[in-house]
Write a protein that holds these residues in place. Structure first.
Motif, PDB file in Angstrom:
ATOM      1  N   VAL B 110       0.812  -1.220   0.000  1.00 23.97           N
ATOM      2  CA  VAL B 110       0.000   0.000   0.000  1.00 23.97           C
ATOM      3  C   VAL B 110       0.849   1.275   0.000  1.00 23.97           C
ATOM      4  CG1 VAL B 110      -1.981  -1.080   1.089  1.00 23.97           C
ATOM      5  CG2 VAL B 110      -0.209  -0.058   2.522  1.00 23.97           C
ATOM      6  N   THR B 111       2.183   1.099   0.085  1.00 20.89           N
ATOM      7  CA  THR B 111       3.036   2.285   0.078  1.00 20.89           C
ATOM      8  C   THR B 111       3.257   2.762  -1.355  1.00 20.89           C
ATOM      9  OG1 THR B 111       4.177   1.347   1.972  1.00 20.89           O
ATOM     10  CG2 THR B 111       5.220   3.243   0.906  1.00 20.89           C
ATOM     11  N   GLU B 112       3.033   4.039  -1.529  1.00 25.18           N
ATOM     12  CA  GLU B 112       3.241   4.604  -2.858  1.00 25.18           C
ATOM     13  C   GLU B 112       4.742   4.559  -3.181  1.00 25.18           C
ATOM     14  OE1 GLU B 112       1.855   8.666  -4.940  1.00 25.18           O
ATOM     15  OE2 GLU B 112       0.837   8.105  -3.074  1.00 25.18           O
ATOM     16  N   PRO B 113       5.085   4.285  -4.440  1.00 26.08           N
ATOM     17  CA  PRO B 113       6.509   4.298  -4.793  1.00 26.08           C
ATOM     18  C   PRO B 113       7.122   5.669  -4.544  1.00 26.08           C
ATOM     19  CG  PRO B 113       5.097   4.031  -6.736  1.00 26.08           C
ATOM     20  CD  PRO B 113       4.220   3.895  -5.544  1.00 26.08           C
ATOM     21  N   ARG B 114       8.394   5.688  -4.168  1.00 24.62           N
ATOM     22  CA  ARG B 114       9.048   6.934  -3.781  1.00 24.62           C
ATOM     23  C   ARG B 114       9.141   7.907  -4.944  1.00 24.62           C
ATOM     24  NH1 ARG B 114      13.598   6.516   0.809  1.00 24.62           N
ATOM     25  NH2 ARG B 114      12.437   5.097   2.168  1.00 24.62           N
ATOM     26  N   SER B 272      12.952  -8.196  -8.233  1.00 29.39           N
ATOM     27  CA  SER B 272      14.376  -7.923  -8.017  1.00 29.39           C
ATOM     28  C   SER B 272      14.630  -6.427  -7.946  1.00 29.39           C
ATOM     29  CB  SER B 272      15.227  -8.482  -9.152  1.00 29.39           C
ATOM     30  OG  SER B 272      14.784  -9.718  -9.513  1.00 29.39           O
ATOM     31  N   TRP B 273      13.986  -5.706  -8.841  1.00 26.66           N
ATOM     32  CA  TRP B 273      14.138  -4.243  -8.815  1.00 26.66           C
ATOM     33  C   TRP B 273      13.682  -3.706  -7.470  1.00 26.66           C
ATOM     34  CZ3 TRP B 273      10.212  -0.668  -8.105  1.00 26.66           C
ATOM     35  CH2 TRP B 273      10.608   0.685  -8.221  1.00 26.66           C
ATOM     36  N   PHE B 274      12.530  -4.196  -7.033  1.00 23.64           N
ATOM     37  CA  PHE B 274      11.983  -3.749  -5.753  1.00 23.64           C
ATOM     38  C   PHE B 274      12.954  -4.058  -4.616  1.00 23.64           C
ATOM     39  CE2 PHE B 274       9.563  -4.414  -1.878  1.00 23.64           C
ATOM     40  CZ  PHE B 274       8.789  -3.267  -1.827  1.00 23.64           C
ATOM     41  N   ILE B 275      13.482  -5.263  -4.647  1.00 25.58           N
ATOM     42  CA  ILE B 275      14.403  -5.676  -3.581  1.00 25.58           C
ATOM     43  C   ILE B 275      15.641  -4.781  -3.574  1.00 25.58           C
ATOM     44  CG2 ILE B 275      15.985  -7.525  -2.890  1.00 25.58           C
ATOM     45  CD1 ILE B 275      13.814  -9.520  -3.658  1.00 25.58           C
ATOM     46  N   ASN B 276      16.225  -4.578  -4.736  1.00 27.31           N
ATOM     47  CA  ASN B 276      17.423  -3.747  -4.807  1.00 27.31           C
ATOM     48  C   ASN B 276      17.145  -2.322  -4.360  1.00 27.31           C
ATOM     49  OD1 ASN B 276      19.019  -5.817  -5.714  1.00 27.31           O
ATOM     50  ND2 ASN B 276      18.557  -5.439  -7.871  1.00 27.31           N
ATOM     51  N   GLN B 277      15.996  -1.840  -4.795  1.00 24.00           N
ATOM     52  CA  GLN B 277      15.596  -0.481  -4.450  1.00 24.00           C
ATOM     53  C   GLN B 277      15.465  -0.340  -2.931  1.00 24.00           C
ATOM     54  OE1 GLN B 277      15.736   0.977  -7.095  1.00 24.00           O
ATOM     55  NE2 GLN B 277      14.810   3.003  -6.864  1.00 24.00           N
ATOM     56  N   GLN B 278      14.756  -1.286  -2.309  1.00 27.71           N
ATOM     57  CA  GLN B 278      14.512  -1.226  -0.872  1.00 27.71           C
ATOM     58  C   GLN B 278      15.810  -1.407  -0.094  1.00 27.71           C
ATOM     59  OE1 GLN B 278      11.568  -0.303   0.427  1.00 27.71           O
ATOM     60  NE2 GLN B 278      10.948  -0.080  -1.720  1.00 27.71           N
ATOM     61  N   ALA B 279      16.713  -2.227  -0.639  1.00 24.32           N
ATOM     62  CA  ALA B 279      17.998  -2.418   0.032  1.00 24.32           C
ATOM     63  C   ALA B 279      18.771  -1.110   0.006  1.00 24.32           C
ATOM     64  CB  ALA B 279      18.788  -3.527  -0.652  1.00 24.32           C
TER      65      ALA B 279
END
Lengths: 300, 337
Positions: B110-114, B272-279
């Motif tokens: 539910v979090t909007e992308p940054r 993967s993109w999400f994971i890298n981004q969040q990391a």
């Protein structure tokens, strides 16, 4: 061994009661359904070509029940598989109704020792398989399949899957499936070999019963001499290395057959004769005979 | 009379339904317990989170400092007569506690992308599923028929399998650069990686499975008059289907394992993109949440496929499928011959 029939005061296996002789003569006067002419089978091995079957010739008449027996390695299973064209013929001819056969077909139905019902089809659909190959309408195939299941006494199991049936029932369905195609000859390759002794005896009775009901010629491979004598009109005895015809024995036991005949003199004398043919050396055969007896006792 | 107690350890013997269910639950509860213990008990917790800064200049509230540094700084502050920091023991930021990850499992969705234009988490997940789906489908459309043909005909087996055997030793990721050069930077090279990773294994596995079909069934069909076309479609394929279905479930698992590689080929996308981004943002609870989502999708898919398979191939255990049970209600149960 040779003198056992004398000791037991048994007649020669060649003596036939008049009605038996009449029946056998009648069978032999019937048209030849299957003629095997100088059949040869060779396998390539590391030590060169090995001949499994050498010049095997015999004729099977209409409505005849012929068993083929022989010591292990005599190629009896190879022979019946060649009749079904599941093995290539090295040399010789197989004539079905005077025409040579070259590929497997519904005219030579086969029942195997292994359970070969299609497990994903119900019992009825299994029997319908060949009928559908023959382009029968769904309605006809359905009706005929049920009739055949009725003949083998399994009509009420039509909608079950093979895995729900016992081994004996599965083999009865396999017989119905092969017969539904109305084959000219039914090839049976040790069909009861995987069954326990009790079920086997029941199956023999069923087979005799089915045979009385319908017009069918049967070639039956077995290693069980009792079974061969009990079921057959004639028994073809092969010898091993290479497999050759040793003798074509006419069974002097009257029909209809029943279990009580196992102890009749003509039954015993025929069985002893077959025993002698299969185990030619006296010393060896004595041992084997003991084993056979022990096994027989155990089976009971 | 007391009932004889069932033993837990018996060689090669099964356990009661109740115990099986219990153990299945335990197999998930145990790791969770270990995770919780490490998270909430002072077993490891090698860092201090600064709660009150005191008089220090170096650290701010919320900073994580390893315990040794924290102690030295506080000693120094005390020695100088300043107010020491107050802290609490915590695990490193890359080791979030279960409740944080559980929260992230919800909040990630539910979090909007940054940044504007970036995909939402559920869009990333859908993207990943799409890539795996197409890679696996395209591979299967070619691989399954080819595998079956190899299993049935020596001709195809000898013509195709030696090369396939060789090719499967190339790790699929090495084709990443090539795939991008040939197929561009969008999803095509990603699907290609999944395809390469799956296809060559698939042909060999399906061919071997096809070869395990009991040839006696084929022979029986031949003696019933069936010709090659019917043998293939009415005997070999139905006979191989249950095992083939099982193979496909395993192969789908392999396809998933290539996903992460495929997603960093060209432009990074999907989970993967999400994971890298969040990391990068050091939101590690989101990283774990994303990894868990991968696991849930994999396990969930497999469980659903497994249930469908049991239904489709009910005949294997001599059972009727739910559907055919509906069709014939009053049929006899089997009895001995």
């Amino acid at each position: 061994m040779m003198d056992i029939p004398n000791k037991l005061n048994l007649p020669s296996y060649k003596e036939q009661a008049p009605e038996v002789k009449e029946r056998l003569d009648f069978i032999k006067s019937q048209p030849v359904v299957l003629e095997i002419d100088n059949l040869v089978k060779e396998f390539p091995t590391e030590e060169g070509v090995r001949r499994i079957l050498n010049d095997v010739s015999f004729k099977v008449h209409k409505r005849e029940f012929m068993s083929i027996i022989g010591p292990s390695g005599c190629g009896k299973s190879t022979l019946i598989r060649m009749l079904a064209c599941l093995e290539d013929i090295t040399d010789g001819l197989i004539l079905l109704d005077t025409y040579p056969v070259t590929e497997p077909g519904a005219d030579r139905g086969m029942v195997f020792q292994k359970y070969t019902l299609f497990p994903w089809l119900t019992v009825k659909k299994n029997v319908m398989f060949g009928l559908e190959v023959a382009n029968k309408s769904k309605f006809d195939a359905d009706r005929e399949a049920l009739q055949w299941l009725d003949i083998v006494g399994l009509e009420e199991y039509a909608d079950l899957y093979p895995a729900q049936l016992s081994g004996g029932m599965q083999q009865r369905v396999a017989i119905a499936r092969a017969l539904a195609n109305k084959p000219k000859v039914l090839l049976m390759d040790e069909p009861f070999g995987a069954l326990d002794a009790q079920t086997r005896a029941k199956m023999q009775a069923y087979l005799l019963q089915i045979r009385r009901k319908i017009d069918i010629t049967i070639i039956f491979i077995t290693h069980d001499l009792d079974e061969a004598v009990y079921l057959s009109d004639r028994v073809l005895v092969l010898k091993a290395n290479p497999g050759e015809v040793q003798e074509l024995v006419e069974v002097p036991v009257s029909r209809p057959r029943g279990p009580e005949q196992f102890l009749s003199p003509e039954f015993l004398t025929t069985k002893i004769h077959l025993e002698e043919l299969i185990h030619p050396s006296v010393e060896e055969s004595k041992d084997d005979f003991k084993v056979v007896k022990m096994v027989a006792v155990e089976a009971e | 009379m007391s009932i004889k107690e069932e033993k837990w350890f018996r060689f090669g013997k099964g356990l009661s339904q109740k115990r099986v269910r219990g153990l299945t639950v335990a197999s998930f509860i145990l790791p969770l317990l270990i995770w919780s213990a490490i998270s909430y008990l002072p077993l490891w917790q090698p860092e201090m989170e600064v709660v009150e800064t005191g008089d220090t200049f170096y650290f701010e509230k919320g900073d994580r400092v390893d315990r040794e540094t924290f102690r030295l700084e506080n000693e120094k502050l005390t020695a100088d007569g300043d107010v020491p920091m107050v802290g609490k023991r915590v695990n490193p930021v890359y080791f979030p506690a279960p409740h944080q990850v559980a929260k992230a499992l919800y909040s990630a969705f539910v979090t909007e992308p940054r940044r504007e234009g970036d995909p939402w988490f559920h869009e990333s997940v859908a993207h990943s599923v799409r890539v795996v789906f197409w890679g696996f489908i395209i591979s299967s459309i070619v691989g399954v028929p080819l595998g079956i043909m190899c299993g049935v005909f020596s001709f195809f087996s000898k013509l195709i399998e030696p090369f396939v055997e060789f090719f499967r030793y190339f790790p699929a990721p090495v084709f990443g650069a090539l795939a991008v050069a040939i197929l561009g930077i969008n999803d095509a090279p990603k699907v290609a990686i999944i395809f390469i990773g799956t296809f060559f294994q698939q042909v060999l596995v399906i061919a071997n499975t096809t070869r395990t079909v009991d040839f006696a069934l084929v022979e029986a069909a031949q003696t019933l008059g069936a010709k090659p076309g019917r043998l293939l479609f009415k005997v070999v394929i139905p006979a191989v289907l249950p095992k083939l279905y099982m193979d496909m479930r395993i192969l789908l698992g392999w396809a998933w394992t290539y996903l992460i590689v495929a997603e960093v080929v060209g432009t990074s996308t999907g989970i993967s993109w999400f994971i890298n981004q969040q990391a990068k943002y050091r939101m590690f609870e989101n990283v774990y949440a994303a990894i868990l989502v991968l696991g849930f999708i994999g396990l969930g898919t497999d469980m659903i496929l497994g249930a469908i398979g049991r239904e489709l191939f009910a005949w294997e255990d001599g059972k009727r499928s739910f559907f055919s049970r509906l069709m014939n209600k009053n049929k006899p149960t089997p009895a001995e011959a």
